[in-house]
Design an enzyme around this catalytic site. Structure first.
Site, PDB file in Angstrom:
ATOM      1  N   CYS A 103     -12.298  10.744 -22.032  1.00 57.03           N
ATOM      2  CA  CYS A 103     -11.717  11.771 -23.433  1.00 57.03           C
ATOM      3  C   CYS A 103     -12.203  10.541 -23.782  1.00 57.03           C
ATOM      4  O   CYS A 103     -12.396   9.887 -24.784  1.00 57.03           O
ATOM      5  CB  CYS A 103     -10.162  10.686 -22.898  1.00 57.03           C
ATOM      6  SG  CYS A 103      -8.935  11.302 -24.764  1.00 57.03           S
ATOM      7  N   ASN A 137     -15.010  15.673 -17.495  1.00 58.52           N
ATOM      8  CA  ASN A 137     -14.001  16.206 -16.997  1.00 58.52           C
ATOM      9  C   ASN A 137     -14.069  17.764 -17.600  1.00 58.52           C
ATOM     10  O   ASN A 137     -15.262  18.193 -17.771  1.00 58.52           O
ATOM     11  CB  ASN A 137     -12.548  15.820 -18.062  1.00 58.52           C
ATOM     12  CG  ASN A 137     -12.897  16.477 -19.325  1.00 58.52           C
ATOM     13  OD1 ASN A 137     -14.030  16.567 -19.927  1.00 58.52           O
ATOM     14  ND2 ASN A 137     -11.736  15.746 -20.192  1.00 58.52           N
ATOM     15  N   HIS A 140     -14.565  21.308 -18.126  1.00 55.87           N
ATOM     16  CA  HIS A 140     -13.232  22.412 -19.304  1.00 55.87           C
ATOM     17  C   HIS A 140     -13.950  23.420 -19.127  1.00 55.87           C
ATOM     18  O   HIS A 140     -14.840  24.256 -18.258  1.00 55.87           O
ATOM     19  CB  HIS A 140     -14.368  21.757 -20.474  1.00 55.87           C
ATOM     20  CG  HIS A 140     -14.043  20.673 -21.073  1.00 55.87           C
ATOM     21  ND1 HIS A 140     -12.700  21.303 -21.859  1.00 55.87           N
ATOM     22  CD2 HIS A 140     -13.755  19.792 -20.915  1.00 55.87           C
ATOM     23  CE1 HIS A 140     -12.474  19.270 -21.912  1.00 55.87           C
ATOM     24  NE2 HIS A 140     -13.274  18.667 -21.229  1.00 55.87           N
ATOM     25  N   ASN A 170      -9.100  21.751 -18.413  1.00 54.54           N
ATOM     26  CA  ASN A 170      -8.801  22.295 -19.664  1.00 54.54           C
ATOM     27  C   ASN A 170      -8.970  23.260 -20.289  1.00 54.54           C
ATOM     28  O   ASN A 170     -10.294  23.200 -19.977  1.00 54.54           O
ATOM     29  CB  ASN A 170      -9.297  20.605 -20.098  1.00 54.54           C
ATOM     30  CG  ASN A 170      -9.173  19.406 -20.581  1.00 54.54           C
ATOM     31  OD1 ASN A 170      -8.006  19.031 -20.534  1.00 54.54           O
ATOM     32  ND2 ASN A 170      -9.815  18.419 -18.860  1.00 54.54           N
ATOM     33  N   GLU A 186      -4.488  21.075 -23.072  1.00 56.79           N
ATOM     34  CA  GLU A 186      -4.927  20.287 -22.130  1.00 56.79           C
ATOM     35  C   GLU A 186      -4.739  19.812 -20.857  1.00 56.79           C
ATOM     36  O   GLU A 186      -3.624  19.877 -21.131  1.00 56.79           O
ATOM     37  CB  GLU A 186      -5.587  18.794 -22.720  1.00 56.79           C
ATOM     38  CG  GLU A 186      -6.723  18.712 -24.484  1.00 56.79           C
ATOM     39  CD  GLU A 186      -6.465  16.700 -24.902  1.00 56.79           C
ATOM     40  OE1 GLU A 186      -6.143  16.317 -23.180  1.00 56.79           O
ATOM     41  OE2 GLU A 186      -6.987  16.866 -25.393  1.00 56.79           O
ATOM     42  N   ARG A 187      -5.437  19.575 -19.858  1.00 50.24           N
ATOM     43  CA  ARG A 187      -5.019  19.698 -18.473  1.00 50.24           C
ATOM     44  C   ARG A 187      -4.291  18.040 -18.919  1.00 50.24           C
ATOM     45  O   ARG A 187      -4.672  17.147 -19.255  1.00 50.24           O
ATOM     46  CB  ARG A 187      -6.024  19.091 -17.533  1.00 50.24           C
ATOM     47  CG  ARG A 187      -6.210  18.468 -16.302  1.00 50.24           C
ATOM     48  CD  ARG A 187      -6.972  18.132 -14.992  1.00 50.24           C
ATOM     49  NE  ARG A 187      -8.279  17.662 -15.998  1.00 50.24           N
ATOM     50  CZ  ARG A 187      -9.180  17.324 -15.052  1.00 50.24           C
ATOM     51  NH1 ARG A 187      -9.379  17.720 -14.343  1.00 50.24           N
ATOM     52  NH2 ARG A 187      -9.994  15.600 -15.352  1.00 50.24           N
ATOM     53  N   CYS A 195      -8.977  17.988 -29.093  1.00 51.91           N
ATOM     54  CA  CYS A 195      -9.766  16.855 -27.865  1.00 51.91           C
ATOM     55  C   CYS A 195     -11.292  17.031 -28.128  1.00 51.91           C
ATOM     56  O   CYS A 195     -12.192  17.701 -28.386  1.00 51.91           O
ATOM     57  CB  CYS A 195      -9.202  18.395 -26.857  1.00 51.91           C
ATOM     58  SG  CYS A 195      -9.783  18.034 -25.273  1.00 51.91           S
ATOM     59  N   GLY A 214     -13.079  18.326 -25.275  1.00 51.13           N
ATOM     60  CA  GLY A 214     -13.044  20.247 -25.615  1.00 51.13           C
ATOM     61  C   GLY A 214     -13.963  20.496 -26.779  1.00 51.13           C
ATOM     62  O   GLY A 214     -14.457  21.560 -26.403  1.00 51.13           O
TER      63      GLY A 214
HETATM   64  N1  LIG Z   1      -6.473  15.734 -20.882  1.00 49.93           N
HETATM   65  C1  LIG Z   1      -8.164  15.621 -20.462  1.00 49.93           C
HETATM   66  C2  LIG Z   1      -7.864  13.967 -20.657  1.00 49.93           C
HETATM   67  C3  LIG Z   1      -8.046  14.449 -22.674  1.00 49.93           C
HETATM   68  C4  LIG Z   1      -9.302  14.264 -23.731  1.00 49.93           C
HETATM   69  C5  LIG Z   1      -8.579  14.582 -24.744  1.00 49.93           C
HETATM   70  N2  LIG Z   1      -7.913  14.323 -25.166  1.00 49.93           N
HETATM   71  C6  LIG Z   1     -10.206  14.330 -25.705  1.00 49.93           C
HETATM   72  O1  LIG Z   1     -10.133  13.746 -26.305  1.00 49.93           O
HETATM   73  O2  LIG Z   1     -11.387  14.636 -24.683  1.00 49.93           O
HETATM   74  C7  LIG Z   1      -8.233  15.644 -18.989  1.00 49.93           C
HETATM   75  O3  LIG Z   1      -6.940  16.018 -17.916  1.00 49.93           O
HETATM   76  O4  LIG Z   1      -9.349  15.304 -18.750  1.00 49.93           O
END
Ligand SMILES: N[C@H](CCC[C@H](N)C(=O)O)C(=O)O
Length: 276
Positions: A76, A151, A153, A184, A202-203, A211, A214
């Site tokens: 995150c 994560n 994307h 995401n 967002e996932r 994000c 993101g």
């Molecule tokens: N929803 C994202 C986690 C939080 C990412 C986002 N809040 C950021 O600032 O990178 C996921 O499930 O991979």
């Protein structure tokens, strides 16, 4: 015996977090049920993500992330800047997506998010596929790129990111079987030779004000496609981040973070109700 737990409410460009610090005093076991109950904006404290800081055997400490749907995830970006501010000194920390380097700045932080990964099984996708220009489409969102920045994307470049019905298409793509760990969903449009506009579904959390991962994934995708030059200013609904990356290198994300308030809650109120 009720357990009163202290928390810190923080945000990065409006992407908001509840931070629990278990580095000195252990906390009860966090479960998806309890994270979901805490994240509920009607009956809980309310957040996009819960951030749990724990001791680490390999780095300064460990940062664990739970989305508001209770799912535990690897990375995150906005939370990393918030934690950098809280920790108040440079540190390399352990995350599910690998080590990241935090550098607090005045009113925010710079974070080295590590190197992006592009192979289909690193995203991951359910089967082999070109991830640079994916031969897939959902309505008029087509030919995306997939990038893992800790994560997963998927990034679509469109003429006008604001015109995309992300609240309906986002969950459809998030849950598509092509993404066995979900994904995401990023929709971006060009705003200049070093400037992107970005909206993210967002996932595990839905539409958020910003994000960080993101912004990292989208900037990397745009640089790989030759659409922009690094460093890239990424304008999200909540504000701007600056992302620097060159092929073969790691991603540097810079931007604001802030503490909103501090409070406490009774663990049992959530553990009991969450069937823990
Ligand atoms: N929803 C994202 C986690 C939080 C990412 C986002 N809040 C950021 O600032 O990178 C996921 O499930 O991979």
């Amino acid at each position: 015996m009720t357990q009163t737990i202290a928390f810190i409410k923080m945000h990065g460009l409006g992407n908001d977090f509840v931070v629990l610090d278990a580095r000195l005093t252990p906390l009860p076991q966090m479960t998806p049920h309890i994270a979901r109950a805490l994240g509920d904006r009607r009956t809980g404290i309310g957040f996009d993500q819960l951030v749990l800081l724990e001791p680490s055997e390999t780095q300064a400490f460990r940062m664990r992330i739970f989305n508001s749907d209770g799912s535990e995830v690897e990375a995150c970006g906005n939370a990393a800047r918030a934690v950098a501010l809280l920790h108040s000194e440079p540190a390399v920390i352990e995350t599910g997506g690998g080590p990241i380097a935090l550098e607090p700045l005045d009113g925010g932080a710079r974070v080295d998010m590590g190197a992006p990964r592009f192979d289909w099984d690193a995203i991951p996708l359910a089967y082999p596929m070109d991830t640079v220009t994916m031969p897939v489409a959902w309505e008029n969102l087509e030919a995306p790129m997939a990038v893992n920045v800790g994560n997963p994307h998927v990034i679509f470049f469109v003429d006008d990111a604001d015109a995309v019905p992300l609240e309906t298409l986002g969950p459809v793509i998030e849950h598509d079987p092509l993404f066995p760990e979900r994904v995401n969903v990023n929709v971006a449009s060009l705003a200049g030779s070093d400037h992107l506009k970005l909206r993210v579904w967002e996932r595990g959390a839905g539409l958020t004000r910003a994000c960080g991962t993101g912004a990292c994934a989208t900037a990397v995708a745009a640089i790989r496609r030759g659409l922009v030059a690094s460093p890239v200013r990424v304008t999200l609904p909540g504000g701007d981040l600056v992302i620097a990356w060159a092929p073969g290198g790691t991603i540097l994300m810079s931007g604001p973070a802030a503490e909103s308030y501090r409070g406490t809650f009774d663990w049992d109120d959530y553990a009991a109700g969450a069937g823990a």
